[in-house]
Design a protein around this motif. Structure first.
Motif, PDB file in Angstrom:
ATOM      1  N   ASP A   1      -9.971   0.986  10.094  1.00 13.95           N
ATOM      2  CA  ASP A   1      -9.966   0.134   8.898  1.00 13.95           C
ATOM      3  C   ASP A   1      -9.145  -1.134   9.147  1.00 13.95           C
ATOM      4  O   ASP A   1      -9.521  -2.218   8.702  1.00 13.95           O
ATOM      5  N   PHE A   2      -8.038  -0.987   9.877  1.00 11.83           N
ATOM      6  CA  PHE A   2      -7.173  -2.121  10.208  1.00 11.83           C
ATOM      7  C   PHE A   2      -7.956  -3.160  11.008  1.00 11.83           C
ATOM      8  O   PHE A   2      -7.911  -4.360  10.709  1.00 11.83           O
ATOM      9  N   ASP A   3      -8.699  -2.688  12.005  1.00 10.90           N
ATOM     10  CA  ASP A   3      -9.510  -3.617  12.813  1.00 10.90           C
ATOM     11  C   ASP A   3     -10.620  -4.251  11.982  1.00 10.90           C
ATOM     12  O   ASP A   3     -10.907  -5.441  12.117  1.00 10.90           O
ATOM     13  N   ALA A   4     -11.257  -3.443  11.112  1.00 11.42           N
ATOM     14  CA  ALA A   4     -12.340  -3.976  10.272  1.00 11.42           C
ATOM     15  C   ALA A   4     -11.833  -5.060   9.329  1.00 11.42           C
ATOM     16  O   ALA A   4     -12.570  -5.987   8.989  1.00 11.42           O
ATOM     17  N   LEU A   5     -10.575  -4.956   8.928  1.00 11.28           N
ATOM     18  CA  LEU A   5      -9.992  -5.971   8.036  1.00 11.28           C
ATOM     19  C   LEU A   5      -9.509  -7.202   8.800  1.00 11.28           C
ATOM     20  O   LEU A   5      -8.969  -8.135   8.212  1.00 11.28           O
ATOM     21  N   GLY A   6      -9.671  -7.192  10.119  1.00  9.42           N
ATOM     22  CA  GLY A   6      -9.277  -8.361  10.902  1.00  9.42           C
ATOM     23  C   GLY A   6      -7.837  -8.312  11.379  1.00  9.42           C
ATOM     24  O   GLY A   6      -7.231  -9.364  11.573  1.00  9.42           O
ATOM     25  N   ARG A   7      -7.293  -7.116  11.541  1.00  8.78           N
ATOM     26  CA  ARG A   7      -5.936  -6.911  12.058  1.00  8.78           C
ATOM     27  C   ARG A   7      -4.917  -7.739  11.257  1.00  8.78           C
ATOM     28  O   ARG A   7      -4.226  -8.614  11.786  1.00  8.78           O
ATOM     29  N   PRO A   8      -4.817  -7.461   9.955  1.00  2.00           N
ATOM     30  CA  PRO A   8      -3.982  -8.301   9.082  1.00  2.00           C
ATOM     31  C   PRO A   8      -2.483  -8.061   9.227  1.00  2.00           C
ATOM     32  O   PRO A   8      -2.041  -6.950   9.527  1.00  2.00           O
ATOM     33  N   TRP A   9      -1.706  -9.104   8.966  1.00  2.00           N
ATOM     34  CA  TRP A   9      -0.251  -8.969   8.810  1.00  2.00           C
ATOM     35  C   TRP A   9       0.054  -8.536   7.384  1.00  2.00           C
ATOM     36  O   TRP A   9       0.975  -7.795   7.131  1.00  2.00           O
ATOM     37  N   PHE A  10      -0.754  -9.071   6.450  1.00  2.00           N
ATOM     38  CA  PHE A  10      -0.567  -8.777   5.034  1.00  2.00           C
ATOM     39  C   PHE A  10      -1.906  -8.379   4.424  1.00  2.00           C
ATOM     40  O   PHE A  10      -2.958  -8.845   4.871  1.00  2.00           O
ATOM     41  N   VAL A  11      -1.846  -7.522   3.401  1.00  2.00           N
ATOM     42  CA  VAL A  11      -3.052  -7.157   2.652  1.00  2.00           C
ATOM     43  C   VAL A  11      -2.762  -7.276   1.159  1.00  2.00           C
ATOM     44  O   VAL A  11      -1.624  -7.145   0.720  1.00  2.00           O
ATOM     45  N   ARG A  12      -3.837  -7.540   0.411  1.00  2.00           N
ATOM     46  CA  ARG A  12      -3.751  -7.524  -1.050  1.00  2.00           C
ATOM     47  C   ARG A  12      -4.532  -6.298  -1.516  1.00  2.00           C
ATOM     48  O   ARG A  12      -5.683  -6.103  -1.118  1.00  2.00           O
ATOM     49  N   ILE A  13      -3.911  -5.483  -2.347  1.00  2.00           N
ATOM     50  CA  ILE A  13      -4.551  -4.316  -2.937  1.00  2.00           C
ATOM     51  C   ILE A  13      -4.782  -4.630  -4.410  1.00  2.00           C
ATOM     52  O   ILE A  13      -3.857  -5.062  -5.106  1.00  2.00           O
ATOM     53  N   THR A  14      -6.008  -4.394  -4.874  1.00  2.00           N
ATOM     54  CA  THR A  14      -6.365  -4.699  -6.257  1.00  2.00           C
ATOM     55  C   THR A  14      -6.994  -3.467  -6.895  1.00  2.00           C
ATOM     56  O   THR A  14      -7.911  -2.869  -6.316  1.00  2.00           O
ATOM     57  N   ASN A  15      -6.523  -3.093  -8.085  1.00  2.00           N
ATOM     58  CA  ASN A  15      -7.099  -1.930  -8.765  1.00  2.00           C
ATOM     59  C   ASN A  15      -8.274  -2.347  -9.637  1.00  2.00           C
ATOM     60  O   ASN A  15      -8.609  -3.532  -9.729  1.00  2.00           O
ATOM     61  N   GLU A  16      -8.880  -1.384 -10.300  1.00  2.91           N
ATOM     62  CA  GLU A  16     -10.081  -1.648 -11.091  1.00  2.91           C
ATOM     63  C   GLU A  16      -9.817  -2.540 -12.294  1.00  2.91           C
ATOM     64  O   GLU A  16     -10.751  -3.066 -12.891  1.00  2.91           O
ATOM     65  N   TYR A  17      -8.557  -2.742 -12.671  1.00  5.82           N
ATOM     66  CA  TYR A  17      -8.224  -3.591 -13.808  1.00  5.82           C
ATOM     67  C   TYR A  17      -7.849  -5.005 -13.391  1.00  5.82           C
ATOM     68  O   TYR A  17      -7.469  -5.823 -14.218  1.00  5.82           O
ATOM     69  N   GLY A  18      -7.903  -5.272 -12.085  1.00  2.00           N
ATOM     70  CA  GLY A  18      -7.577  -6.599 -11.582  1.00  2.00           C
ATOM     71  C   GLY A  18      -6.120  -6.791 -11.234  1.00  2.00           C
ATOM     72  O   GLY A  18      -5.708  -7.871 -10.827  1.00  2.00           O
ATOM     73  N   ASP A  19      -5.299  -5.761 -11.422  1.00  2.00           N
ATOM     74  CA  ASP A  19      -3.890  -5.849 -11.017  1.00  2.00           C
ATOM     75  C   ASP A  19      -3.831  -5.811  -9.500  1.00  2.00           C
ATOM     76  O   ASP A  19      -4.503  -4.981  -8.871  1.00  2.00           O
ATOM     77  N   SER A  20      -3.005  -6.664  -8.899  1.00  2.00           N
ATOM     78  CA  SER A  20      -2.950  -6.687  -7.440  1.00  2.00           C
ATOM     79  C   SER A  20      -1.520  -6.922  -6.946  1.00  2.00           C
ATOM     80  O   SER A  20      -0.674  -7.442  -7.665  1.00  2.00           O
ATOM     81  N   VAL A  21      -1.324  -6.512  -5.697  1.00  2.00           N
ATOM     82  CA  VAL A  21      -0.025  -6.666  -5.063  1.00  2.00           C
ATOM     83  C   VAL A  21      -0.250  -6.947  -3.580  1.00  2.00           C
ATOM     84  O   VAL A  21      -1.221  -6.464  -2.986  1.00  2.00           O
ATOM     85  N   VAL A  22       0.637  -7.740  -2.983  1.00  2.00           N
ATOM     86  CA  VAL A  22       0.572  -8.076  -1.562  1.00  2.00           C
ATOM     87  C   VAL A  22       1.621  -7.247  -0.822  1.00  2.00           C
ATOM     88  O   VAL A  22       2.778  -7.151  -1.270  1.00  2.00           O
ATOM     89  N   LEU A  23       1.204  -6.654   0.295  1.00  2.00           N
ATOM     90  CA  LEU A  23       2.065  -5.776   1.093  1.00  2.00           C
ATOM     91  C   LEU A  23       1.926  -6.106   2.568  1.00  2.00           C
ATOM     92  O   LEU A  23       0.911  -6.663   2.994  1.00  2.00           O
ATOM     93  N   ARG A  24       2.932  -5.696   3.361  1.00  2.00           N
ATOM     94  CA  ARG A  24       2.798  -5.776   4.810  1.00  2.00           C
ATOM     95  C   ARG A  24       1.796  -4.717   5.244  1.00  2.00           C
ATOM     96  O   ARG A  24       1.784  -3.611   4.697  1.00  2.00           O
ATOM     97  N   ALA A  25       0.972  -5.019   6.205  1.00  2.00           N
ATOM     98  CA  ALA A  25      -0.019  -4.067   6.719  1.00  2.00           C
ATOM     99  C   ALA A  25       0.549  -3.363   7.944  1.00  2.00           C
ATOM    100  O   ALA A  25       1.090  -4.010   8.844  1.00  2.00           O
ATOM    101  N   LYS A  26       0.447  -2.029   7.967  1.00  2.00           N
ATOM    102  CA  LYS A  26       0.930  -1.248   9.115  1.00  2.00           C
ATOM    103  C   LYS A  26      -0.206  -0.357   9.612  1.00  2.00           C
ATOM    104  O   LYS A  26      -0.705   0.481   8.870  1.00  2.00           O
ATOM    105  N   LYS A  27      -0.586  -0.568  10.840  1.00  2.00           N
ATOM    106  CA  LYS A  27      -1.612   0.269  11.470  1.00  2.00           C
ATOM    107  C   LYS A  27      -0.964   1.579  11.915  1.00  2.00           C
ATOM    108  O   LYS A  27       0.075   1.553  12.590  1.00  2.00           O
ATOM    109  N   THR A  28      -1.563   2.702  11.538  1.00  2.00           N
ATOM    110  CA  THR A  28      -0.992   3.975  11.936  1.00  2.00           C
ATOM    111  C   THR A  28      -2.085   5.024  12.149  1.00  2.00           C
ATOM    112  O   THR A  28      -3.017   5.122  11.353  1.00  2.00           O
ATOM    113  N   ASN A  29      -1.935   5.765  13.231  1.00  2.00           N
ATOM    114  CA  ASN A  29      -2.899   6.815  13.557  1.00  2.00           C
ATOM    115  C   ASN A  29      -2.826   7.994  12.603  1.00  2.00           C
ATOM    116  O   ASN A  29      -3.724   8.829  12.581  1.00  2.00           O
TER     117      ASN A  29
END
Length: 152
Positions: free
Chosen positions: A53-81
């Motif tokens: 999933d990390f590779d499919a997202l373009g190996r991000p440093w940061f990701v935005r997570i958005t819920n079904e109500y449009g609330d979102s937050v930005v986090l550091r992305a960590k690739k983990t097995n």
């Protein structure tokens, strides 16, 4: 700008799970939540992502997570097995609380697991806990709510 791989996606629907970690819990239960804001951010403001999933997202440093109500937050992305494909993990804390739902299903506790969210690569930044709380709960002005109450 790096060329985009054909397997990369702009965003994906994914399952969000939250929970406590040993290190995040030690900071919170140690009573240093805001006195050690840097440690709190290090241990709670990230998102574990499966390597595929990390590779499919373009190996991000940061990701935005958005819920079904449009609330979102930005986090550091960590690739983990250790993360299952199609799922992400965010430690409990002020960042996760932005995207968990208020529905308790009669349990008295918000839904912290198995939440369908969208995840996308972004440029950050991850907000510190005080700025995030001001922005999300007080419209950017923490003193606003107290002024309104004082005027009643």
């Amino acid at each position: 700008m790096p060329e985009r791989q054909s397997s990369e996606v702009d965003d994906m629907e994914i399952t969000l799970n939250t929970g406590s970690t040993v290190y995040q819990g030690a900071i919170i239960k140690g009573g240093k939540t805001f006195a050690d804001a840097e440690g709190y951010m290090r241990e709670a403001a990230y998102c574990n992502i499966n390597p595929e999933d990390f590779d499919a997202l373009g190996r991000p440093w940061f990701v935005r997570i958005t819920n079904e109500y449009g609330d979102s937050v930005v986090l550091r992305a960590k690739k983990t097995n250790t993360q299952q494909r199609g799922e992400v993990f965010v430690p409990r804390g002020v960042w996760a609380n932005i995207v968990v739902t208020v529905y308790t299903e009669s349990t008295g506790s918000p839904t912290y697991k198995n939440l369908k969210v969208d995840i996308e690569k972004c440029n950050g930044p991850v907000l510190d806990p005080v700025t995030l709380m001001r922005q999300e709960y007080f419209g950017g002005n923490m003193h606003k709510i107290w002024k309104e109450k004082a005027e009643d």
